[in-house]
Design a protein around this motif. Structure first.
Motif, PDB file in Angstrom:
ATOM      1  N   GLN A  39       0.845  -1.193   0.000  1.00 28.92           N
ATOM      2  CA  GLN A  39       0.000   0.000   0.000  1.00 28.92           C
ATOM      3  C   GLN A  39       0.877   1.239   0.000  1.00 28.92           C
ATOM      4  O   GLN A  39       1.658   1.449   0.936  1.00 28.92           O
ATOM      5  CB  GLN A  39      -0.952   0.006   1.192  1.00 28.92           C
ATOM      6  N   ALA A  40       0.721   2.016  -1.048  1.00 28.15           N
ATOM      7  CA  ALA A  40       1.438   3.282  -1.160  1.00 28.15           C
ATOM      8  C   ALA A  40       0.554   4.392  -0.603  1.00 28.15           C
ATOM      9  O   ALA A  40      -0.676   4.265  -0.566  1.00 28.15           O
ATOM     10  CB  ALA A  40       1.788   3.555  -2.620  1.00 28.15           C
ATOM     11  N   PRO A  41       1.163   5.498  -0.180  1.00 26.53           N
ATOM     12  CA  PRO A  41       0.371   6.609   0.362  1.00 26.53           C
ATOM     13  C   PRO A  41      -0.699   7.072  -0.613  1.00 26.53           C
ATOM     14  O   PRO A  41      -0.423   7.303  -1.791  1.00 26.53           O
ATOM     15  CB  PRO A  41       1.428   7.690   0.594  1.00 26.53           C
ATOM     16  N   GLY A  42      -1.919   7.167  -0.120  1.00 25.77           N
ATOM     17  CA  GLY A  42      -3.016   7.652  -0.947  1.00 25.77           C
ATOM     18  C   GLY A  42      -3.569   6.644  -1.926  1.00 25.77           C
ATOM     19  O   GLY A  42      -4.439   6.987  -2.732  1.00 25.77           O
ATOM     20  N   LYS A  43      -3.084   5.421  -1.864  1.00 28.63           N
ATOM     21  CA  LYS A  43      -3.548   4.386  -2.795  1.00 28.63           C
ATOM     22  C   LYS A  43      -4.137   3.208  -2.039  1.00 28.63           C
ATOM     23  O   LYS A  43      -3.882   3.024  -0.851  1.00 28.63           O
ATOM     24  CB  LYS A  43      -2.393   3.916  -3.686  1.00 28.63           C
ATOM     25  N   GLU A  44      -4.923   2.419  -2.772  1.00 25.05           N
ATOM     26  CA  GLU A  44      -5.500   1.230  -2.169  1.00 25.05           C
ATOM     27  C   GLU A  44      -4.446   0.131  -2.043  1.00 25.05           C
ATOM     28  O   GLU A  44      -3.470   0.095  -2.794  1.00 25.05           O
ATOM     29  CB  GLU A  44      -6.670   0.727  -3.015  1.00 25.05           C
ATOM     30  N   ARG A  45      -4.669  -0.761  -1.092  1.00 25.56           N
ATOM     31  CA  ARG A  45      -3.778  -1.900  -0.944  1.00 25.56           C
ATOM     32  C   ARG A  45      -3.938  -2.807  -2.161  1.00 25.56           C
ATOM     33  O   ARG A  45      -5.062  -3.078  -2.591  1.00 25.56           O
ATOM     34  CB  ARG A  45      -4.118  -2.656   0.338  1.00 25.56           C
ATOM     35  N   GLU A  46      -2.826  -3.264  -2.708  1.00 23.83           N
ATOM     36  CA  GLU A  46      -2.877  -4.111  -3.898  1.00 23.83           C
ATOM     37  C   GLU A  46      -2.119  -5.413  -3.670  1.00 23.83           C
ATOM     38  O   GLU A  46      -1.123  -5.454  -2.938  1.00 23.83           O
ATOM     39  CB  GLU A  46      -2.301  -3.380  -5.122  1.00 23.83           C
ATOM     40  N   GLU A  89       8.106   3.581  -8.077  1.00 19.75           N
ATOM     41  CA  GLU A  89       6.690   3.262  -7.876  1.00 19.75           C
ATOM     42  C   GLU A  89       6.468   1.994  -7.059  1.00 19.75           C
ATOM     43  O   GLU A  89       5.323   1.664  -6.736  1.00 19.75           O
ATOM     44  CB  GLU A  89       5.960   3.142  -9.224  1.00 19.75           C
ATOM     45  N   ASP A  90       7.527   1.294  -6.725  1.00 20.03           N
ATOM     46  CA  ASP A  90       7.415   0.154  -5.811  1.00 20.03           C
ATOM     47  C   ASP A  90       7.420   0.596  -4.349  1.00 20.03           C
ATOM     48  O   ASP A  90       7.219  -0.226  -3.440  1.00 20.03           O
ATOM     49  CB  ASP A  90       8.566  -0.832  -6.031  1.00 20.03           C
ATOM     50  N   THR A  91       7.651   1.869  -4.116  1.00 19.84           N
ATOM     51  CA  THR A  91       7.650   2.396  -2.754  1.00 19.84           C
ATOM     52  C   THR A  91       6.286   2.213  -2.111  1.00 19.84           C
ATOM     53  O   THR A  91       5.263   2.632  -2.664  1.00 19.84           O
ATOM     54  CB  THR A  91       8.029   3.883  -2.764  1.00 19.84           C
ATOM     55  N   ALA A  92       6.273   1.549  -0.972  1.00 21.94           N
ATOM     56  CA  ALA A  92       5.017   1.237  -0.280  1.00 21.94           C
ATOM     57  C   ALA A  92       5.339   0.528   1.025  1.00 21.94           C
ATOM     58  O   ALA A  92       6.483   0.135   1.269  1.00 21.94           O
ATOM     59  CB  ALA A  92       4.139   0.343  -1.153  1.00 21.94           C
ATOM     60  N   VAL A  93       4.302   0.347   1.830  1.00 20.74           N
ATOM     61  CA  VAL A  93       4.396  -0.573   2.951  1.00 20.74           C
ATOM     62  C   VAL A  93       3.961  -1.938   2.440  1.00 20.74           C
ATOM     63  O   VAL A  93       2.906  -2.067   1.808  1.00 20.74           O
ATOM     64  CB  VAL A  93       3.510  -0.137   4.127  1.00 20.74           C
ATOM     65  N   TYR A  94       4.789  -2.942   2.700  1.00 18.87           N
ATOM     66  CA  TYR A  94       4.528  -4.291   2.225  1.00 18.87           C
ATOM     67  C   TYR A  94       4.046  -5.156   3.392  1.00 18.87           C
ATOM     68  O   TYR A  94       4.644  -5.160   4.468  1.00 18.87           O
ATOM     69  CB  TYR A  94       5.784  -4.895   1.607  1.00 18.87           C
TER      70      TYR A  94
END
Length: 121
Positions: A39-46, A89-94
């Motif tokens: 889940q990236a900031p401001g985006k849905e979990r994918e 764009e892979d930046t996110a919490v995993y």
């Protein structure tokens, strides 16, 4: 007590690699399919990657196909995500997730607390 503990996140430059691990305890790991989400900031979990109980079925999200590899070790109760050719764009919490459906029990799901991956120069 059920626990899923992710590790291996951090800061990496574009084009670099990271290996995430998720250690499971408190449930019968080998009977659960395992998934990595992000889940990236401001985006849905994918959904990033899925692996079946035996590893016989593996699927990836379109954005990571050919770059990420999921694997599991049922003897060690761990699931890993090898991430290569990382992009900003892979930046996110995993997050790792365990999921099982059984007749009469329904769905059981457990989530880890997440690990931050930041891809930046």
């Amino acid at each position: 007590q059920v626990q899923l503990v992710e590790s291996g996140g951090g800061l990496v430059q574009p084009g670099g690699s990271l290996r995430l691990s998720c250690a499971a305890s408190g449930f019968t790991f080998s009977t659960y399919a395992m998934n990595w989400y992000r889940q990236a900031p401001g985006k849905e979990r994918e959904l990033v990657a899925h692996i079946s109980t035996t590893g016989g079925t593996i699927d990836y999200g379109d954005s990571v196909k050919g770059r990420f590899t999921i694997s599991r070790d049922n003897a060690k109760n761990t699931v890993s995500l090898q991430m290569n050719s990382l992009k900003p764009e892979d930046t996110a919490v995993y997050y790792c997730k365990a999921r099982r459906w059984r007749l009469g029990e329904g769905v059981s799901e457990y989530w880890g607390q997440g690990t931050q991956v930041t891809v930046s120069s």
